[in-house]
Design a protein around this motif. Structure first.
Motif, PDB file in Angstrom:
ATOM      1  N   PHE A   1       0.842  -1.198   0.000  1.00 37.86           N
ATOM      2  CA  PHE A   1       0.000   0.000   0.000  1.00 37.86           C
ATOM      3  C   PHE A   1       0.882   1.254   0.000  1.00 37.86           C
ATOM      4  CE2 PHE A   1      -4.588  -1.053   1.309  1.00 37.86           C
ATOM      5  CZ  PHE A   1      -4.534  -2.320   0.776  1.00 37.86           C
ATOM      6  N   ALA A   2       1.945   1.217   0.801  1.00 43.29           N
ATOM      7  CA  ALA A   2       2.827   2.400   0.892  1.00 43.29           C
ATOM      8  C   ALA A   2       3.461   2.703  -0.466  1.00 43.29           C
ATOM      9  CB  ALA A   2       3.903   2.150   1.948  1.00 43.29           C
ATOM     10  N   ARG A   3       3.834   1.656  -1.194  1.00 46.09           N
ATOM     11  CA  ARG A   3       4.432   1.878  -2.525  1.00 46.09           C
ATOM     12  C   ARG A   3       3.460   2.596  -3.454  1.00 46.09           C
ATOM     13  NH1 ARG A   3       6.813  -3.280  -2.224  1.00 46.09           N
ATOM     14  NH2 ARG A   3       5.297  -4.258  -3.597  1.00 46.09           N
ATOM     15  N   HIS A   4       2.163   2.428  -3.167  1.00 43.05           N
ATOM     16  CA  HIS A   4       1.149   3.058  -4.022  1.00 43.05           C
ATOM     17  C   HIS A   4       0.534   4.280  -3.349  1.00 43.05           C
ATOM     18  CE1 HIS A   4       1.018  -0.061  -7.194  1.00 43.05           C
ATOM     19  NE2 HIS A   4       1.512  -0.810  -6.232  1.00 43.05           N
ATOM     20  N   GLY A   5       1.188   4.771  -2.304  1.00 40.64           N
ATOM     21  CA  GLY A   5       0.759   6.021  -1.668  1.00 40.64           C
ATOM     22  C   GLY A   5      -0.469   5.877  -0.789  1.00 40.64           C
ATOM     23  N   VAL A   6      -0.812   4.649  -0.378  1.00 36.78           N
ATOM     24  CA  VAL A   6      -1.979   4.450   0.504  1.00 36.78           C
ATOM     25  C   VAL A   6      -1.453   4.245   1.932  1.00 36.78           C
ATOM     26  CG1 VAL A   6      -4.074   3.100   0.920  1.00 36.78           C
ATOM     27  CG2 VAL A   6      -3.186   3.343  -1.415  1.00 36.78           C
ATOM     28  N   PRO A   7      -1.962   5.008   2.893  1.00 35.74           N
ATOM     29  CA  PRO A   7      -1.394   4.953   4.259  1.00 35.74           C
ATOM     30  C   PRO A   7      -1.523   3.578   4.909  1.00 35.74           C
ATOM     31  CG  PRO A   7      -2.946   6.777   4.037  1.00 35.74           C
ATOM     32  CD  PRO A   7      -3.053   5.986   2.779  1.00 35.74           C
ATOM     33  N   ALA A   8      -0.623   3.325   5.857  1.00 37.44           N
ATOM     34  CA  ALA A   8      -0.564   2.020   6.527  1.00 37.44           C
ATOM     35  C   ALA A   8      -1.863   1.692   7.260  1.00 37.44           C
ATOM     36  CB  ALA A   8       0.601   2.002   7.508  1.00 37.44           C
ATOM     37  N   HIS A   9      -2.506   2.706   7.867  1.00 36.63           N
ATOM     38  CA  HIS A   9      -3.718   2.366   8.631  1.00 36.63           C
ATOM     39  C   HIS A   9      -4.843   1.909   7.711  1.00 36.63           C
ATOM     40  CE1 HIS A   9      -4.867   6.553   7.709  1.00 36.63           C
ATOM     41  NE2 HIS A   9      -6.098   6.108   7.845  1.00 36.63           N
ATOM     42  N   GLN A  10      -4.786   2.353   6.442  1.00 32.62           N
ATOM     43  CA  GLN A  10      -5.786   1.856   5.484  1.00 32.62           C
ATOM     44  C   GLN A  10      -5.523   0.383   5.151  1.00 32.62           C
ATOM     45  OE1 GLN A  10      -8.547   3.300   4.168  1.00 32.62           O
ATOM     46  NE2 GLN A  10      -8.218   4.965   5.616  1.00 32.62           N
ATOM     47  N   ALA A  11      -4.243   0.020   5.108  1.00 27.67           N
ATOM     48  CA  ALA A  11      -3.909  -1.400   4.894  1.00 27.67           C
ATOM     49  C   ALA A  11      -4.444  -2.227   6.063  1.00 27.67           C
ATOM     50  CB  ALA A  11      -2.394  -1.563   4.762  1.00 27.67           C
ATOM     51  N   ARG A  12      -4.381  -1.684   7.256  1.00 27.83           N
ATOM     52  CA  ARG A  12      -4.894  -2.408   8.434  1.00 27.83           C
ATOM     53  C   ARG A  12      -6.407  -2.608   8.321  1.00 27.83           C
ATOM     54  NH1 ARG A  12      -1.635  -2.510  12.918  1.00 27.83           N
ATOM     55  NH2 ARG A  12      -3.372  -2.316  14.365  1.00 27.83           N
ATOM     56  N   LEU A  13      -7.104  -1.552   7.888  1.00 27.53           N
ATOM     57  CA  LEU A  13      -8.569  -1.678   7.753  1.00 27.53           C
ATOM     58  C   LEU A  13      -8.926  -2.690   6.665  1.00 27.53           C
ATOM     59  CD1 LEU A  13      -9.580   2.098   8.025  1.00 27.53           C
ATOM     60  CD2 LEU A  13     -10.013   0.288   9.706  1.00 27.53           C
ATOM     61  N   ALA A  14      -8.162  -2.660   5.575  1.00 26.32           N
ATOM     62  CA  ALA A  14      -8.437  -3.614   4.481  1.00 26.32           C
ATOM     63  C   ALA A  14      -8.146  -5.041   4.943  1.00 26.32           C
ATOM     64  CB  ALA A  14      -7.591  -3.254   3.257  1.00 26.32           C
ATOM     65  N   PHE A  15      -7.047  -5.206   5.676  1.00 23.29           N
ATOM     66  CA  PHE A  15      -6.688  -6.538   6.184  1.00 23.29           C
ATOM     67  C   PHE A  15      -7.785  -7.056   7.124  1.00 23.29           C
ATOM     68  CE2 PHE A  15      -4.727  -9.572   9.001  1.00 23.29           C
ATOM     69  CZ  PHE A  15      -3.862 -10.294   8.183  1.00 23.29           C
TER      70      PHE A  15
ATOM     71  N   ARG B   1     -17.600  -3.510  -0.559  1.00 22.45           N
ATOM     72  CA  ARG B   1     -18.298  -3.876   0.691  1.00 22.45           C
ATOM     73  C   ARG B   1     -17.448  -3.643   1.949  1.00 22.45           C
ATOM     74  NH1 ARG B   1     -19.142  -9.478   0.719  1.00 22.45           N
ATOM     75  NH2 ARG B   1     -20.272  -9.107   2.653  1.00 22.45           N
ATOM     76  N   MET B   2     -16.205  -3.238   1.753  1.00 19.49           N
ATOM     77  CA  MET B   2     -15.328  -3.095   2.932  1.00 19.49           C
ATOM     78  C   MET B   2     -15.707  -1.866   3.740  1.00 19.49           C
ATOM     79  SD  MET B   2     -11.593  -4.193   1.552  1.00 19.49           S
ATOM     80  CE  MET B   2     -11.317  -5.829   0.877  1.00 19.49           C
ATOM     81  N   PRO B   3     -15.977  -2.038   5.049  1.00 18.33           N
ATOM     82  CA  PRO B   3     -16.359  -0.872   5.842  1.00 18.33           C
ATOM     83  C   PRO B   3     -15.144  -0.025   6.203  1.00 18.33           C
ATOM     84  CG  PRO B   3     -16.352  -2.858   7.201  1.00 18.33           C
ATOM     85  CD  PRO B   3     -15.974  -3.288   5.807  1.00 18.33           C
ATOM     86  N   ALA B   4     -15.368   1.262   6.333  1.00 19.40           N
ATOM     87  CA  ALA B   4     -14.413   2.195   6.956  1.00 19.40           C
ATOM     88  C   ALA B   4     -13.192   2.553   6.115  1.00 19.40           C
ATOM     89  CB  ALA B   4     -13.935   1.660   8.316  1.00 19.40           C
ATOM     90  N   ILE B   5     -12.936   1.898   5.005  1.00 19.06           N
ATOM     91  CA  ILE B   5     -11.737   2.279   4.242  1.00 19.06           C
ATOM     92  C   ILE B   5     -12.003   3.585   3.478  1.00 19.06           C
ATOM     93  CG2 ILE B   5     -10.827  -0.071   4.019  1.00 19.06           C
ATOM     94  CD1 ILE B   5     -11.853  -0.095   1.124  1.00 19.06           C
ATOM     95  N   SER B   6     -10.925   4.307   3.187  1.00 19.04           N
ATOM     96  CA  SER B   6     -11.076   5.607   2.523  1.00 19.04           C
ATOM     97  C   SER B   6     -11.372   5.415   1.031  1.00 19.04           C
ATOM     98  CB  SER B   6      -9.787   6.408   2.682  1.00 19.04           C
ATOM     99  OG  SER B   6      -8.759   5.759   1.938  1.00 19.04           O
ATOM    100  N   ASP B   7     -11.825   6.482   0.399  1.00 22.78           N
ATOM    101  CA  ASP B   7     -12.086   6.428  -1.045  1.00 22.78           C
ATOM    102  C   ASP B   7     -10.812   6.087  -1.803  1.00 22.78           C
ATOM    103  OD1 ASP B   7     -14.660   7.012  -0.544  1.00 22.78           O
ATOM    104  OD2 ASP B   7     -14.521   9.133  -1.100  1.00 22.78           O
ATOM    105  N   LYS B   8      -9.694   6.667  -1.319  1.00 21.08           N
ATOM    106  CA  LYS B   8      -8.416   6.423  -1.998  1.00 21.08           C
ATOM    107  C   LYS B   8      -8.048   4.939  -1.919  1.00 21.08           C
ATOM    108  CE  LYS B   8      -3.686   8.058  -2.136  1.00 21.08           C
ATOM    109  NZ  LYS B   8      -2.694   8.946  -1.568  1.00 21.08           N
ATOM    110  N   CYS B   9      -8.259   4.352  -0.752  1.00 24.22           N
ATOM    111  CA  CYS B   9      -7.935   2.934  -0.553  1.00 24.22           C
ATOM    112  C   CYS B   9      -8.855   2.067  -1.413  1.00 24.22           C
ATOM    113  CB  CYS B   9      -8.078   2.594   0.930  1.00 24.22           C
ATOM    114  SG  CYS B   9      -7.750   0.884   1.304  1.00 24.22           S
ATOM    115  N   ARG B  10     -10.140   2.437  -1.434  1.00 22.45           N
ATOM    116  CA  ARG B  10     -11.099   1.648  -2.230  1.00 22.45           C
ATOM    117  C   ARG B  10     -10.709   1.705  -3.714  1.00 22.45           C
ATOM    118  NH1 ARG B  10     -15.522   0.381   0.487  1.00 22.45           N
ATOM    119  NH2 ARG B  10     -15.507   2.312   1.673  1.00 22.45           N
TER     120      ARG B  10
END
Ligand code: SF4
Length: 354
Positions: free
Chosen positions: A19-33, A46-55
């Motif tokens: 995620f970091a290599r693609h500019g997505v913050p670590a806490h978003q990786a945690r939410l996705a995980f 369907r993933m709750p709480a992740i940001s638009d950027k992460c989605r």
């Protein structure tokens, strides 16, 4: 290095780096995980709480691959065998084993097995291929999905989630060490399944040169199959033991600097007329001496065409008594799910004949 596509097969730290290599913050990786492994959600929508950027980032990825559920066979004792189909059309099996305080999932690590143990249905198939880590994780996700479905619990107090995972299904896990360790790392993670080393057991027929490297990973407990007290019989029952005989296997286990209160489970399958004499009990006690081992006796589970028979309850009781006399505490693992060929050594990716 090519980027991974099956994101659900990777531990959190790998996802965070990606995620970091693609500019997505670590806490978003945690939410996705967490969405992937705690909630079993594979679709970014369907993933709750992740940001638009992460989605958006997750949507730019190919859809996460899945196993498909081909059949469910439920045994009278509530044990449930899941037959799952891989993307390339192979069948594998996983077994959900409910008990009062835990619900254990027995997972497969390979399609078929090269170890060729004489008493094992999977061993008759030969090896087709290793499973990827995501294919092991999919067994966990699908099992939880089935457990969560209304009306699935058939055992009092059955947990509606998998609480323990054992690598005792199809395949020799240490022949697929990298994927097995990777899958365990995913399962260990608190944000996901949260299954600690004590809640996962990797069982080997005795692949001596990989036992230490597996143990060093610290991701799961170890079980080793013995099944005989002479090299001659063990060589017949488990051909790979000809390379690591009883003395060699014992040396390997003795060389491990076991952690505090850690032990190795030694599995001993009783086969009628073959390995249940008083001399066997004595030799087994000698072999176990000095090892931080727990002895687990197993009953044989017949499958169509097999040449072995289950030991009678009387002979089993006598063997246990001899072991006690020689100072060896032992437990008996009762066979579960035998009526749908879901018990130990019966898995072969085929439906039970009715
Ligand atoms: S007992 Fe395990 S290692 Fe042996 S053939 Fe069967 S699946 Fe393979």
């Amino acid at each position: 290095m090519p980027e991974p596509t099956a994101l659900h097969g990777f531990p959190l730290s790998d996802l965070q780096r990606l995620f970091a290599r693609h500019g997505v913050p670590a806490h978003q990786a945690r939410l996705a995980f967490q969405a992937l492994h705690r909630h079993g959600i594979l679709e970014p929508e369907r993933m709750p709480a992740i940001s638009d950027k992460c989605r958006k980032f997750l949507r730019s990825w190919p859809p996460l691959p899945r196993l498909s559920l081909d059949a469910v066979h439920r045994a009278q004792d509530g044990t449930t065998k899941l037959r799952l189909k891989t993307l390339d059309g192979h069948m594998l099996e996983a077994v959900v084993i409910p008990a009062n305080r835990r619900t254990t999932l027995c997972v497969s690590s390979q399609i078929g097995c090269a170890a060729g143990c004489a008493f094992c249905h999977t061993g008759t198939m030969g090896l087709t291929r290793n499973l990827d880590a995501w294919e092991i994780i999919e067994q966990y996700r699908i099992a939880n999905e089935i457990l969560a479905a209304p009306g699935q619990s058939q055992v009092a107090n059955q947990k509606s989630r998998i609480t323990n995972v054992v690598f005792m299904g199809m395949g020799e896990p240490l022949h697929n060490l990298a994927s097995v360790v990777q899958a365990c790392r995913v399962l260990n993670e608190d944000l996901g399944a949260g299954l600690s080393r004590r809640h996962i057991v990797v069982s080997t027929a005795g692949v001596g040169d990989r036992i230490c490297s597996f143990w060093e990973q610290g991701v799961a407990s170890l079980a080793v199959s013995l099944h005989a007290t002479t090299d001659e019989l063990r060589g017949q029952l488990a051909p790979l033991s000809r390379r690591w005989n009883l003395a060699a296997l014992r040396e390997i286990l003795l060389s491990i600097p076991w952690r505090n209160r850690e032990s190795v489970t030694v599995a001993y399958l009783l086969l009628d007329g073959l390995n249940g004499t008083r001399d066997d009990a004595r030799r087994l006690a000698e072999w176990l001496k000095g090892l931080p081992a727990k002895l687990n006796l197993l009953e044989f589970n017949p499958y169509p065409g097999c040449r072995f028979r289950r030991t009678s309850p009387e002979k089993l009781a006598a063997f246990r008594q001899w072991l006690y006399e020689f100072g060896v505490f032992n437990t008996l693992r009762h066979s579960r799910g035998g009526d749908v060929l879901a018990a130990c050594g019966q898995l072969a990716g085929r439906a039970p004949s009715r």
